[in-house]
Design a protein around this motif. Structure first.
Motif, mmCIF file in Angstrom:
data_model
loop_
_atom_site.group_PDB
_atom_site.id
_atom_site.type_symbol
_atom_site.label_atom_id
_atom_site.label_comp_id
_atom_site.label_asym_id
_atom_site.label_seq_id
_atom_site.Cartn_x
_atom_site.Cartn_y
_atom_site.Cartn_z
ATOM 1 N N ARG A 1 -54.101 108.608 48.792
ATOM 2 C CA ARG A 1 -53.645 107.842 47.628
ATOM 3 C C ARG A 1 -54.804 107.055 47.000
ATOM 4 O O ARG A 1 -54.886 106.926 45.770
ATOM 5 N N THR A 2 -55.713 106.568 47.837
ATOM 6 C CA THR A 2 -56.902 105.887 47.323
ATOM 7 C C THR A 2 -57.756 106.858 46.513
ATOM 8 O O THR A 2 -58.279 106.506 45.447
ATOM 9 N N ALA A 3 -57.895 108.079 47.022
ATOM 10 C CA ALA A 3 -58.664 109.094 46.308
ATOM 11 C C ALA A 3 -58.031 109.422 44.957
ATOM 12 O O ALA A 3 -58.736 109.566 43.944
ATOM 13 N N LEU A 4 -56.709 109.521 44.913
ATOM 14 C CA LEU A 4 -56.022 109.809 43.654
ATOM 15 C C LEU A 4 -56.260 108.691 42.640
ATOM 16 O O LEU A 4 -56.498 108.956 41.450
ATOM 17 N N ASN A 5 -56.200 107.462 43.087
ATOM 18 C CA ASN A 5 -56.452 106.334 42.183
ATOM 19 C C ASN A 5 -57.886 106.356 41.666
ATOM 20 O O ASN A 5 -58.141 106.091 40.485
ATOM 21 N N PRO B 1 -48.718 108.829 41.341
ATOM 22 C CA PRO B 1 -49.172 109.061 39.966
ATOM 23 C C PRO B 1 -48.581 110.365 39.441
ATOM 24 O O PRO B 1 -48.048 111.170 40.225
ATOM 25 N N PRO B 2 -48.650 110.608 38.155
ATOM 26 C CA PRO B 2 -48.073 111.850 37.610
ATOM 27 C C PRO B 2 -48.772 113.087 38.177
ATOM 28 O O PRO B 2 -49.958 113.282 37.964
ATOM 29 N N ILE B 3 -48.016 113.882 38.908
ATOM 30 C CA ILE B 3 -48.532 115.104 39.521
ATOM 31 C C ILE B 3 -47.753 116.281 38.935
ATOM 32 O O ILE B 3 -46.529 116.271 38.923
#
Length: 400
Positions: A225-229, A267-269
């Motif tokens: 989740r940190t990587a996605l942000n 987040p939007p996936i």
């Protein structure tokens, strides 16, 4: 005293026949341990090569060996090996028909028409290409950045690799999460796949996460989740579109991809691709595969910090199959029928739950494939998987 050349040659042919059969047998035999699992994974993927070896040994044994008993045994060995390899190759068209039907059922009969013509032109034209089995799948030129630190939780640097198309632009983002029983691996895994996908017109982020047993769940999910942000925040710097993202994972990485995409505050996936990922950790602990070369319960204990009896709630929280209470991104699930680490029945169960809860899902099953079948990038199974994966990506990220 030296053996005569004819006798030496006879023994060579006999050994070649036996070796070819031994390697081919792992197409159908279940592996009892991790050493033999490598053979069980690789044998069906290189079946065209094994077919050649078995054919050569059969011809040599039939025409060149004069010692009656050894000739008979060598011929039998080679013939059995040939039949096993032919079983894989004969099933390719049947499997492709089933996969094509599953794609149309899940995404719509005319889903390919929603993909831009320019994107379709870049894709593999055939689900299986025998020539590619021998020469490899052409990858194309890309730009590649390594060792990009996206976070340092507790002083542990987490890195990613970025693969980009050769031309500067703005591209949909594909986030790739490697497998390894949550205990090992790195972002450089499956680099051929990442390069191939980037050449198709995507910015590919191969991300890292902290490993068990030192770091227990949910540390790995937090890192993803940190990587996605980070990717969303810095998307422009890497020519990525933060509103068009798909997560792809293998095994443990697929588990993390589904968990991250299925969170209520995700987040939007646009989609998730699950290559043989665990979906129901509680059930996986209760009913491990047989044989169980990886020791499933030990792996889950290392990841979760203990047994199912000790942490039943944590096992439930860590299972993607328990997140079907709200609309989820379209999901492509690909499993091997002979998988003895994450059995295909779990993928089927996930597919049924997704479909019954009103979500878009596609389940593809490869009859001869073991776990990690795509480790051989130009292998038989990965060619089929790649053919449908690139179409799913284009449908999810590029459709008009």
């Amino acid at each position: 005293m030296f053996l005569k050349p004819k006798i030496l040659f006879s023994w060579f042919v006999f050994l070649l026949s036996f070796t070819s059969l031994f390697l081919s047998s792992w197409i159908v035999l279940p592996a009892p341990n991790m050493f033999l699992l490598t053979l069980a994974v690789g044998a069906p993927e290189v079946s065209p090569w094994l077919l050649l070896f078995n054919s050569l040994s059969f011809l040599l044994s039939f025409f060149c060996i004069r010692r009656h008993q050894s000739q008979r045994l060598a011929c039998i060995f080679s013939l059995i090996g040939l039949l096993i390899c032919v079983w894989v190759l004969v099933n390719i068209p049947i499997s492709q028909m089933q996969m094509d039907k599953a794609m149309k059922q899940g995404l719509g009969t005319n889903y390919l028409e929603e993909i831009p013509v320019s994107a379709r032109a870049r894709m593999q034209t055939h689900p299986f290409d025998l020539v590619n089995s021998f020469r490899g799948i052409p990858l194309g030129k890309t730009r590649h950045q390594k060792d990009i630190i996206f976070a340092s939780p507790a002083g542990v640097p987490l890195k990613m690799e970025v693969y980009q198309p050769p031309e500067v632009g703005k591209y949909p983002a594909v986030i790739v999460i490697y497998g390894g029983a949550w205990q090992y691996g790195n972002p450089h895994a499956n680099s051929e796949f990442n390069q191939y996908i980037a050449h198709q017109g995507y910015t590919v982020f191969a991300i890292d996460y902290r490993h068990a047993p030192k770091y227990k769940f949910p540390t790995q999910l937090d890192d993803v989740r940190t990587a996605l942000n980070f990717i969303r925040k810095h998307a422009a710097a890497y020519e990525a579109d933060p509103e068009r993202m798909v997560l792809i994972g293998r095994s443990a990485g697929a588990h993390l991809a589904m968990l991250a995409a299925y969170q209520p505050d995700a987040p939007p996936i646009r989609g998730v691709v699950d290559y043989y990922g665990p979906v129901n950790l509680s059930e996986g602990y209760k009913t491990p595969p047989n044989p169980d070369p990886i020791n499933t319960r030990a792996v889950l204990k290392a990841f979760m910090g203990g047994s199912l009896e000790e942490f039943p709630n944590q096992y439930e929280i860590a299972s993607p199959i328990n997140y079907l209470t709200h609309p989820l991104p379209p999901t492509l699930l690909i499993y091997g029928s002979r998988d003895h680490l994450v059995e295909a029945r779990f993928g089927r169960q996930m597919y049924e739950r997704l479909k019954n809860s009103g979500n878009t899902a596609v389940f593809l099953q490869i009859p001869w494939a073991e776990h990690a079948f795509d480790a051989v990038f130009n292998g038989v199974s990965n060619q089929l998987a790649l053919y449908h994966t690139e179409r799913f990506l284009a449908w999810a990220l590029l459709k008009q």
